[in-house]
Design an enzyme around this catalytic site. Structure first.
Site, PDB file in Angstrom:
ATOM      1  N   GLU A 289       0.830  -1.207   0.000  1.00 39.85           N
ATOM      2  CA  GLU A 289       0.000   0.000   0.000  1.00 39.85           C
ATOM      3  C   GLU A 289       0.860   1.252   0.000  1.00 39.85           C
ATOM      4  OE1 GLU A 289      -1.944  -0.391   3.792  1.00 39.85           O
ATOM      5  OE2 GLU A 289      -3.398  -1.812   3.040  1.00 39.85           O
ATOM      6  N   PRO A 290       1.654   1.488  -1.019  1.00 43.32           N
ATOM      7  CA  PRO A 290       2.517   2.674  -0.995  1.00 43.32           C
ATOM      8  C   PRO A 290       1.728   3.947  -1.309  1.00 43.32           C
ATOM      9  CG  PRO A 290       2.771   1.500  -3.072  1.00 43.32           C
ATOM     10  CD  PRO A 290       1.809   0.682  -2.238  1.00 43.32           C
ATOM     11  N   CYS A 360      -0.447  34.079  10.200  1.00 43.42           N
ATOM     12  CA  CYS A 360      -0.295  34.993  11.316  1.00 43.42           C
ATOM     13  C   CYS A 360       0.167  34.246  12.556  1.00 43.42           C
ATOM     14  CB  CYS A 360      -1.605  35.737  11.546  1.00 43.42           C
ATOM     15  SG  CYS A 360      -1.285  37.277  12.389  1.00 43.42           S
ATOM     16  N   GLU A 361       1.280  33.551  12.426  1.00 43.24           N
ATOM     17  CA  GLU A 361       1.987  32.936  13.551  1.00 43.24           C
ATOM     18  C   GLU A 361       3.374  32.569  13.029  1.00 43.24           C
ATOM     19  OE1 GLU A 361      -0.543  29.223  14.046  1.00 43.24           O
ATOM     20  OE2 GLU A 361       1.473  28.354  14.230  1.00 43.24           O
TER      21      GLU A 361
HETATM   22  N1  LLP Z   1      -1.318   1.955   4.626  1.00 40.08           N
HETATM   23  C1  LLP Z   1      -1.750   2.406   5.823  1.00 40.08           C
HETATM   24  C2  LLP Z   1      -2.625   1.561   6.615  1.00 40.08           C
HETATM   25  C3  LLP Z   1      -1.337   3.663   6.278  1.00 40.08           C
HETATM   26  O1  LLP Z   1      -1.749   4.091   7.458  1.00 40.08           O
HETATM   27  C4  LLP Z   1      -0.485   4.456   5.476  1.00 40.08           C
HETATM   28  C5  LLP Z   1      -0.053   5.776   5.932  1.00 40.08           C
HETATM   29  C6  LLP Z   1      -0.086   3.948   4.223  1.00 40.08           C
HETATM   30  C7  LLP Z   1      -0.511   2.692   3.830  1.00 40.08           C
HETATM   31  C8  LLP Z   1       0.797   4.720   3.283  1.00 40.08           C
HETATM   32  O2  LLP Z   1       2.037   5.002   3.820  1.00 40.08           O
HETATM   33  P1  LLP Z   1       3.168   5.698   2.898  1.00 40.08           P
HETATM   34  O3  LLP Z   1       3.556   4.712   1.826  1.00 40.08           O
HETATM   35  O4  LLP Z   1       2.587   6.934   2.322  1.00 40.08           O
HETATM   36  O5  LLP Z   1       4.260   5.987   3.850  1.00 40.08           O
HETATM   37  N2  LLP Z   1       0.941  12.588   7.288  1.00 40.08           N
HETATM   38  C9  LLP Z   1       2.190  11.888   7.478  1.00 40.08           C
HETATM   39  C10 LLP Z   1       2.134  10.484   6.969  1.00 40.08           C
HETATM   40  C11 LLP Z   1       1.059   9.661   7.634  1.00 40.08           C
HETATM   41  C12 LLP Z   1       0.967   8.272   7.055  1.00 40.08           C
HETATM   42  C13 LLP Z   1      -0.262   7.601   7.524  1.00 40.08           C
HETATM   43  N3  LLP Z   1      -0.462   6.289   7.026  1.00 40.08           N
HETATM   44  C14 LLP Z   1       3.317  12.674   6.799  1.00 40.08           C
HETATM   45  O6  LLP Z   1       3.047  13.730   6.251  1.00 40.08           O
HETATM   46  O7  LLP Z   1       4.476  12.264   6.862  1.00 40.08           O
END
Ligand code: LLP
Length: 435
Positions: A289-290, A360-361
């Site tokens: 799940e990338p 504004c911070e």
């Molecule tokens: N599968 C599940 C169950 C997840 O919770 C996530 C990410 C992914 C796949 C995808 O992960 P990735 O391949 O994108 O690393 N907002 C944070 C990242 C939060 C990720 C949450 N879950 C940031 O900006 O770094």
């Protein structure tokens, strides 16, 4: 630092996907998200090829939380990707874009009955059950709507991934999933096999995000396969699918060295097949799940530099026309990025400055950036902003959300229009007595 498919033209302008970023800023205004379609597609293909070479059955499901728009759904469908959604809004967007429901998988640690109903009524491919009460709820809602729920169970493998603590999810102490150590995962598996209108297809885990080493994935592959074998021994159940989650990191800065997709595939597949052999269990279909590693390096954000304020003996502040509302990652995760002056990308950077947003911070974006003599009116390009920027954007200070253009072979097309001021007041209501 230039990313793949980027160059600098003879005027010194940064070129992304064949488009002059200075021209894009002029035409579409700033802040502007720019997304390189070829890079997104290349990443999808690299994932699919790397796993196709090594496994008889696999699926790559794009985690739409990283960047979700209807156009992205179309690209994912064309690239034969599955799609992960984690909210009603993501599911709605996917369905509106016409994404095949059978290839959608629903995540989340708290899915309300209305969301489960929507998922079941649209026959989406998988619901990932995150807890025992949720398993029971899934069964109840499935019976109520007269459908069978096709599920995976999310387990917590007890692996502390090497990343920022706010994006770590595989350790025992997390809100996500069912723990292995305390037996919750086994209880859930047995319950799922008994519940009415529930079809268990296998197991999921996700240990964290922006991972720059493969060891966590390798351990997850082994630990979950051990569990699958254990479930088989205790119940006779043969798992059809093992979803190992996302998390592969990307290059935010010059010295970041994330593993390649091929190396990830090599190591995960080796651990996965070795564990299956060791336990003598049939190889389940492997799902990945990338999110970030599909869209992250395909994105550039363009800002216009406004005020340049030098405080003698202290530092120089360079303010840009966006910030916290279009990219909260520096404030949330101390995220760092490579930045450059897009209209003088050929000039050697020699000024260390602090880039701040316009909110504004004290919304410091990039505390110590090396830039080429930044001046008001220059265009600042921020690299590797395809993931978790627009997806996490807000209207703080009543800033409007920026537009996004998809660039490919020198053509640019809007895939998200810029919000207007009228969008900001669209949901405001003045009660009669205040009118
Ligand atoms: N599968 C599940 C169950 C997840 O919770 C996530 C990410 C992914 C796949 C995808 O992960 P990735 O391949 O994108 O690393 N907002 C944070 C990242 C939060 C990720 C949450 N879950 C940031 O900006 O770094």
């Amino acid at each position: 630092m230039l990313l793949p498919n980027q160059s600098v033209n003879s005027d010194g302008h940064l070129i992304v996907g064949g488009c002059d970023t200075v021209g894009l800023a002029r035409e579409y205004d700033t802040p502007l998200y720019v997304l390189d379609e070829q890079i997104v597609r290349q990443n999808c293909r690299q994932y699919r090829q790397a796993f196709a070479q090594r496994l008889p059955e696999f699926e790559i499901a794009y985690a739409s939380k990283a960047l979700m728009t209807k156009a992205i759904c179309k690209i994912m469908q064309q690239e034969e990707m599955g799609l992960d959604v984690a909210s009603q809004g993501e599911l709605y967007t996917a369905l509106e874009a016409g994404f095949a429901p059978a290839k959608i998988k629903l995540h989340g640690n708290f899915k309300k009955p209305a969301l489960l109903r929507m998922a079941l009524e649209h026959d989406i491919g998988r619901i990932v059950a995150d807890s025992i009460p949720e398993l029971e709820l899934i069964s109840e809602v499935a019976t109520e709507v007269g459908k069978r729920a096709h599920i995976l169970i999310r387990i917590t493998p007890g692996i502390k991934a090497d990343t920022h603590e706010r994006i770590r999810t595989g350790q025992e102490d997390t809100k996500f999933g069912l723990g292995l150590a305390g037996g919750a995962a086994m209880t859930a598996a047995k319950l799922a096999l008994d519940l009415p209108d529930v079809a268990l297809h296998g197991f999921n885990c996700h240990i964290g995000s922006q991972l720059l080493h493969t060891d966590g994935f390798v351990r997850a592959a082994t630990v979950v396969m051990d569990f699958i074998a254990q479930v088989g021994m205790e119940t006779g159940y043969v798992a059809e699918q093992f979803d190992i989650g996302g998390g592969l990191g990307i290059r935010y800065q010059e010295d970041d060295m994330p593993p390649t997709i091929d190396r990830l595939a090599e190591e995960v597949c080796a651990a996965f097949t070795a564990a299956a052999d060791h336990h003598n269990v049939p190889l389940p279909e492997l799902i990945l799940e990338p999110g970030r590693s599909i869209v992250g390096e395909a994105g550039v954000t363009l800002y216009t530099i406004g005020v340049v304020k030098e405080i003698p003996g202290i530092r120089t502040y360079v303010s840009v026309d966006g910030g916290l509302s279009d990219n909260p990652r520096p404030l949330l995760y101390d995220a760092e990025y490579e930045v450059l002056i897009a209209n003088r990308a050929n000039q050697q950077p020699d000024c260390i400055v602090r880039v701040a947003g316009a909110h504004c911070e004290t919304d410091t974006l990039f505390p110590e950036s090396n830039l080429a003599d930044p001046q008001p009116g220059d265009i600042l390009a921020v690299q590797s902003t395809g993931a978790y920027t627009y997806a996490m954007a807000s209207n703080y200070n009543r800033f409007t959300k920026p537009a996004m253009v998809l660039v490919s072979d020198g053509n640019a097309e809007l895939i998200v229009t810029r919000e207007g001021l009228e969008d900001l007041v669209r949901h405001d209501v003045i009660p009669q007595r205040l009118a």
